[in-house]
Design a protein around this motif. Structure first.
Motif, PDB file in Angstrom:
ATOM      1  N   UNK A  13       0.797  -1.222   0.000  1.00  0.00           N
ATOM      2  CA  UNK A  13       0.000   0.000   0.000  1.00  0.00           C
ATOM      3  C   UNK A  13       0.832   1.275   0.000  1.00  0.00           C
ATOM      4  N   UNK A  14       2.126   1.137   0.159  1.00  0.00           N
ATOM      5  CA  UNK A  14       2.996   2.315   0.171  1.00  0.00           C
ATOM      6  C   UNK A  14       3.359   2.761  -1.237  1.00  0.00           C
ATOM      7  N   UNK A  15       4.061   3.863  -1.331  1.00  0.00           N
ATOM      8  CA  UNK A  15       4.468   4.403  -2.632  1.00  0.00           C
ATOM      9  C   UNK A  15       5.147   3.338  -3.496  1.00  0.00           C
ATOM     10  N   UNK A  16       6.148   2.651  -2.946  1.00  0.00           N
ATOM     11  CA  UNK A  16       6.939   1.716  -3.751  1.00  0.00           C
ATOM     12  C   UNK A  16       6.177   0.432  -4.060  1.00  0.00           C
ATOM     13  N   UNK A  17       5.345   0.006  -3.125  1.00  0.00           N
ATOM     14  CA  UNK A  17       4.622  -1.245  -3.304  1.00  0.00           C
ATOM     15  C   UNK A  17       3.750  -1.237  -4.554  1.00  0.00           C
ATOM     16  N   UNK A  18       3.045  -0.141  -4.770  1.00  0.00           N
ATOM     17  CA  UNK A  18       2.176  -0.047  -5.939  1.00  0.00           C
ATOM     18  C   UNK A  18       2.982  -0.104  -7.233  1.00  0.00           C
ATOM     19  N   UNK A  19       4.079   0.642  -7.253  1.00  0.00           N
ATOM     20  CA  UNK A  19       4.924   0.634  -8.458  1.00  0.00           C
ATOM     21  C   UNK A  19       5.550  -0.745  -8.694  1.00  0.00           C
ATOM     22  N   UNK A  20       5.967  -1.404  -7.617  1.00  0.00           N
ATOM     23  CA  UNK A  20       6.580  -2.729  -7.774  1.00  0.00           C
ATOM     24  C   UNK A  20       5.545  -3.736  -8.269  1.00  0.00           C
ATOM     25  N   UNK A  21       4.337  -3.674  -7.718  1.00  0.00           N
ATOM     26  CA  UNK A  21       3.277  -4.584  -8.160  1.00  0.00           C
ATOM     27  C   UNK A  21       3.004  -4.384  -9.651  1.00  0.00           C
ATOM     28  N   UNK A  22       2.943  -3.112 -10.092  1.00  0.00           N
ATOM     29  CA  UNK A  22       2.696  -2.832 -11.511  1.00  0.00           C
ATOM     30  C   UNK A  22       3.781  -3.445 -12.376  1.00  0.00           C
ATOM     31  N   UNK A  23       5.023  -3.280 -11.956  1.00  0.00           N
ATOM     32  CA  UNK A  23       6.157  -3.787 -12.732  1.00  0.00           C
ATOM     33  C   UNK A  23       6.109  -5.315 -12.830  1.00  0.00           C
ATOM     34  N   UNK A  24       5.858  -5.990 -11.706  1.00  0.00           N
ATOM     35  CA  UNK A  24       5.850  -7.458 -11.704  1.00  0.00           C
ATOM     36  C   UNK A  24       4.663  -8.005 -12.497  1.00  0.00           C
ATOM     37  N   UNK A  25       3.499  -7.371 -12.352  1.00  0.00           N
ATOM     38  CA  UNK A  25       2.321  -7.826 -13.101  1.00  0.00           C
ATOM     39  C   UNK A  25       2.574  -7.706 -14.600  1.00  0.00           C
TER      40      UNK A  25
END
Ligand code: GDP
Length: 323
Positions: A13-25
């Motif tokens: 839910x943090x700033x980096x988590x969302x970006x990392x999830x997008x990248x991995x997906x």
């Protein structure tokens, strides 16, 4: 290397988590993530499979990890601000330190049980260096934190190396400040860009002044999505290791303020900034700037957005929200 199928992210839910999830997906990875009960997660993509829990509940998180048996574990969960760690040092120790060790042990047990390699990536922080004796810092800089946040992160960072010694593919990335329009306003960058945008547009609730603490602190501010790419690259590397992730260029808080007002088209801004001694921290590193040569060479990582780019994107995003 076996194709990566499943990743587990804490702190999604943090700033980096969302970006990392997008990248991995985008890479076709099945992404599982831990979210706190009732946590709002506006930047987490819908395709992420969320599980309600708390890293501080080591037993509960372990049971979940053993069940999911992911190939990758990214630990981004943390009390994320130094400021907050001063008011909650004990909780910071638990969440930023002990919980990371719980996850390392869980990853180790998943590997043991499944016979597959599990790769662990820790989002560490430049704060582990405290008030460093020299700049820029690199992987050989002594770990000597000066605030509760840095001390807890240091414990987790050192334990990553301990687990590496036990054979776990584990990496700790010493991330320097990294920002984006998703940065919460508790951080100085977003506080500045939001306030500057409000002042520049004459918003109804615009404060008369931008009230800050230490204007002379110098930080190495990068672009958050770049730092998330480094986390993914560390997991893909043949071996686990420690890396400094930074742009190598430091600017003062005052520089950030000047660049933000300039971007928003406000030229006469000096009188709009006020220093409140209450916002000056008990201990604050004068300058944090990193030398990411090792990440550049080993992970083939390069930052794609410089200081002016970071400020520009953040100010533009905040202006857009108001217009
Ligand atoms: P940090 O480096 O992870 O603590 O990120 P912050 O964005 O919270 O702080 C960066 C630097 O800005 C630190 O040196 C702070 O002391 C300084 N700073 C100056 N004024 C402020 C303020 O009003 N809020 C915050 N959060 N930091 C400030």
């Amino acid at each position: 290397m076996k194709e990566v199928t499943t990743a587990f992210i804490t702190g999604v839910g943090g700033q980096d988590g969302g970006y990392l999830a997008e990248l991995l997906l985008a890479r076709g990875v099945e992404v599982h993530a831990l979210v706190l009960e009732g946590e709002s997660t506006p930047d987490v993509p819908g395709a992420v499979r969320t599980h309600v829990g708390d890293v501080a509940d080591v037993a509960g998180t372990r049971a979940l990890l053993l069940d999911l048996a992911p190939d990758r574990v990214f630990n981004l969960a943390a009390i994320s601000s130094v400021a907050q760690s001063w008011s909650e040092p004990d909780r910071t120790a638990l969440v930023n330190g002990t919980a990371a060790v719980g996850l390392l042990e869980s990853a180790y047990r998943v590997a043991e049980r499944t016979g597959r390699q599990v790769r662990f990536v820790q989002a560490s922080s430049a704060e582990v260096f405290g008030q460093p004796p020299s700049s820029p810092q690199d992987e050989s800089t002594p770990v000597r934190p000066i605030n509760p946040y840095g001390a807890a992160k240091a414990y987790a960072h050192l334990m990553v190396a301990v687990y590496r010694g036990r054979g776990l593919h584990a990496s700790s990335l010493v991330l320097y400040n990294h920002e984006s329009p998703r940065r919460p306003a508790g951080f100085v960058t977003r506080k500045i860009t939001r306030t500057v945008a409000a002042i520049a547009t004459g918003a109804d609730d615009a404060p008369a002044r931008l009230v800050l603490g230490n204007l002379d602190a110098r930080r190495d501010w990068g672009w958050a999505p770049d730092y998330v790419a480094a986390l993914a690259a560390a997991a893909d590397a043949p071996h686990g290791d420690d890396y400094v992730v930074a742009t190598g260029v430091a600017h003062s808080v005052r520089d950030f303020v000047a660049a933000a007002f300039a971007r928003a088209g406000v030229s006469d801004w000096e009188g709009l900034v006020e220093v409140d001694p209450a916002l000056v921290r008990p201990a604050d590193a004068t300058e944090l700037v990193g030398d990411a040569s090792k990440a550049r060479t080993t992970l083939d990582w390069t930052p794609t957005v410089d200081f002016a780019g970071v400020v520009g994107r953040m100010v533009d995003a905040d202006l857009a929200l108001l217009r």
